[in-house]
Design a protein around this motif. Structure first.
Motif, PDB file in Angstrom:
ATOM      1  N   VAL A  90      34.009-103.361 -15.956  1.00  0.00           N
ATOM      2  CA  VAL A  90      34.198-104.810 -16.074  1.00  0.00           C
ATOM      3  C   VAL A  90      33.021-105.551 -15.432  1.00  0.00           C
ATOM      4  N   ALA A  91      32.625-105.106 -14.230  1.00  0.00           N
ATOM      5  CA  ALA A  91      31.504-105.750 -13.540  1.00  0.00           C
ATOM      6  C   ALA A  91      30.211-105.623 -14.347  1.00  0.00           C
ATOM      7  N   LYS A  92      30.030-104.483 -15.001  1.00  0.00           N
ATOM      8  CA  LYS A  92      28.830-104.284 -15.823  1.00  0.00           C
ATOM      9  C   LYS A  92      28.822-105.252 -16.996  1.00  0.00           C
ATOM     10  N   SER A  93      29.999-105.482 -17.590  1.00  0.00           N
ATOM     11  CA  SER A  93      30.067-106.419 -18.711  1.00  0.00           C
ATOM     12  C   SER A  93      29.761-107.845 -18.255  1.00  0.00           C
ATOM     13  N   ILE A  94      30.173-108.178 -17.031  1.00  0.00           N
ATOM     14  CA  ILE A  94      29.863-109.498 -16.477  1.00  0.00           C
ATOM     15  C   ILE A  94      28.362-109.625 -16.243  1.00  0.00           C
ATOM     16  N   ASP A  95      27.759-108.572 -15.748  1.00  0.00           N
ATOM     17  CA  ASP A  95      26.301-108.572 -15.555  1.00  0.00           C
ATOM     18  C   ASP A  95      25.563-108.803 -16.873  1.00  0.00           C
ATOM     19  N   LYS A  96      26.168-108.335 -17.958  1.00  0.00           N
ATOM     20  CA  LYS A  96      25.541-108.472 -19.272  1.00  0.00           C
ATOM     21  C   LYS A  96      25.856-109.815 -19.930  1.00  0.00           C
ATOM     22  N   GLY A  97      26.707-110.628 -19.274  1.00  0.00           N
ATOM     23  CA  GLY A  97      26.912-111.980 -19.775  1.00  0.00           C
ATOM     24  C   GLY A  97      28.310-112.365 -20.205  1.00  0.00           C
ATOM     25  N   THR A  98      29.285-111.452 -20.091  1.00  0.00           N
ATOM     26  CA  THR A  98      30.652-111.806 -20.444  1.00  0.00           C
ATOM     27  C   THR A  98      31.326-112.510 -19.274  1.00  0.00           C
ATOM     28  N   GLN A  99      31.849-113.701 -19.518  1.00  0.00           N
ATOM     29  CA  GLN A  99      32.548-114.459 -18.485  1.00  0.00           C
ATOM     30  C   GLN A  99      34.054-114.262 -18.658  1.00  0.00           C
ATOM     31  N   PHE A 100      34.727-113.740 -17.654  1.00  0.00           N
ATOM     32  CA  PHE A 100      36.172-113.555 -17.697  1.00  0.00           C
ATOM     33  C   PHE A 100      36.847-114.813 -17.149  1.00  0.00           C
ATOM     34  N   VAL A 101      37.758-115.397 -17.943  1.00  0.00           N
ATOM     35  CA  VAL A 101      38.361-116.682 -17.617  1.00  0.00           C
ATOM     36  C   VAL A 101      39.882-116.590 -17.695  1.00  0.00           C
ATOM     37  N   GLY A 102      40.568-117.181 -16.714  1.00  0.00           N
ATOM     38  CA  GLY A 102      42.015-117.234 -16.752  1.00  0.00           C
ATOM     39  C   GLY A 102      42.578-117.804 -15.463  1.00  0.00           C
ATOM     40  N   LEU A 322      30.022-127.604  -5.349  1.00  0.00           N
ATOM     41  CA  LEU A 322      28.740-127.484  -6.039  1.00  0.00           C
ATOM     42  C   LEU A 322      28.251-126.045  -5.976  1.00  0.00           C
ATOM     43  N   TRP A 323      27.893-125.504  -7.161  1.00  0.00           N
ATOM     44  CA  TRP A 323      27.423-124.110  -7.180  1.00  0.00           C
ATOM     45  C   TRP A 323      26.146-123.903  -7.962  1.00  0.00           C
ATOM     46  N   GLY A 324      25.647-124.944  -8.611  1.00  0.00           N
ATOM     47  CA  GLY A 324      24.383-124.790  -9.335  1.00  0.00           C
ATOM     48  C   GLY A 324      24.556-123.982 -10.616  1.00  0.00           C
ATOM     49  N   HIS A 325      23.481-123.769 -11.325  1.00  0.00           N
ATOM     50  CA  HIS A 325      23.534-123.041 -12.588  1.00  0.00           C
ATOM     51  C   HIS A 325      23.894-121.580 -12.354  1.00  0.00           C
ATOM     52  N   GLN A 326      24.738-121.067 -13.264  1.00  0.00           N
ATOM     53  CA  GLN A 326      25.147-119.670 -13.166  1.00  0.00           C
ATOM     54  C   GLN A 326      24.243-118.749 -13.996  1.00  0.00           C
ATOM     55  N   HIS A 327      23.356-119.318 -14.788  1.00  0.00           N
ATOM     56  CA  HIS A 327      22.544-118.492 -15.682  1.00  0.00           C
ATOM     57  C   HIS A 327      21.071-118.628 -15.324  1.00  0.00           C
TER      58      HIS A 327
END
Length: 327
Positions: A90-102, A322-327
């Protein structure tokens, strides 16, 4: 901006098929490619499929390459399958750009993933509850979701409730207005900032249920946000007490109350209300305690990066994360 959104069901079964379909159509109308997991509408008892089915759905979401993996709904079911999740995948998929939302039951997944890998997820909408409503989806929720998928989100803000007016001295402890209309003055009126602190939290019931397990992250100096639904103030206080006695709250720099909705007070309460719980908590800890965050089981909800270093700033009644850009 067209994005690939993967819909899956890791918790309770989808009973309201109409809201599910409306949610899918609305996301498609916004121009997104919506992929529906093969078991998204599965049922087994109260769950969206048995444990193995829901684990497989999580892992398919992680392998989907989607821009967003969005839960169909919350409910219950993730707690019992936490040991079977492949957290590194799951963490690897997030590193590749998938955002998990819920949200809601999804908090258990978010906390476990944060504890195991440090990966960042998003507290935000669910398909049916937020995009599939009979009414038009909330503008703020949609705007925040668009900020997430476009990579434009840098933070969020809200107005703190007005402090309660001093009550006439008619008794030893005057009643306090509900949390929606008051704020314990914990420095909320004034000016301060907490910089570079981890934002974490979510559903209070899920957080308290993870105390003493390897699935609750050991966050020190964090900003903890909380919400819940259908929980009477005494039950909220009892769960907060568990976090307090476990030493979790003493380690935070701030505790932010989101929305606590759909509960009913009883004649037995005799003035015991949620704002009193907030005031009690502030007397137990040194951390700042704020209220009014637009997040929870309500239509108007912001999206929050769980596990990300964030700044909390307050100027008068204006509060900002405030967290700034995530990408």
């Amino acid at each position: 901006m067209k994005k690939h959104i993967y819909i899956y069901s890791p918790s309770s079964a989808v009973r309201d098929k109409a809201s599910f379909k409306r949610g899918v159509k609305r996301l498609q109308a916004l121009g997104h490619e919506v992929e529906i997991d093969e078991a998204a509408l599965a049922t087994h008892q109260r769950f969206a499929g048995d444990d193995a089915t829901r684990l497989a759905a999580i892992h398919r979401a992680a392998a989907s390459g989607a821009d967003v993996a969005l839960v169909s709904r919350g409910g219950y079911g993730l707690s019992r399958i936490l040991p079977g999740i492949h957290y590194k995948a799951v963490a690897k998929s997030i590193d590749k750009g998938t955002q998990f939302v819920g949200l809601s039951d999804f908090t258990a997944f978010q906390m476990a993933l944060l504890a195991k890998t440090g990966a960042v997820t998003w507290a935000g909408p669910a398909l049916g509850e937020d995009f599939g409503t009979e009414a038009t989806p909330d503008d703020i929720m949609e705007a925040c979701f668009d900020d997430l998928i476009s990579g434009q989100g840098e933070g969020t803000g809200w107005q703190l409730p007005k402090p309660p007016k001093p009550a006439a001295p008619t008794g030893p402890q005057p009643a306090i207005n509900s949390i929606a209309g008051s704020a314990h003055d914990s420095g909320a009126t004034g000016q301060f900032s907490i910089k570079n602190a981890m934002l974490w939290g979510g559903n209070l019931a899920m957080l308290s249920s993870l105390v003493g397990t390897p699935y609750l992250p050991a966050v020190k100096g964090g900003i903890l946000f909380l919400e819940d639904v259908g929980e009477h103030p005494y039950r909220v206080e009892r769960m907060l007490t568990q976090l307090l006695h476990a030493g979790v709250l003493a380690q935070q720099k701030a505790v932010i109350f989101g929305q606590f909705s759909n509960y009913k007070l009883a004649p037995h309460d005799k003035g015991f209300k949620l704002a009193g719980v907030v005031a009690w908590l502030q007397n137990q800890i040194k951390a700042r305690v704020l209220t009014g965050l637009p997040f929870g089981h309500v239509a108007t909800k912001v999206l929050l990066p769980v596990g990300y270093k964030t700044t909390l700033a307050v100027e008068g009644r204006d509060a900002f994360l405030l967290w700034g850009h995530q990408h």
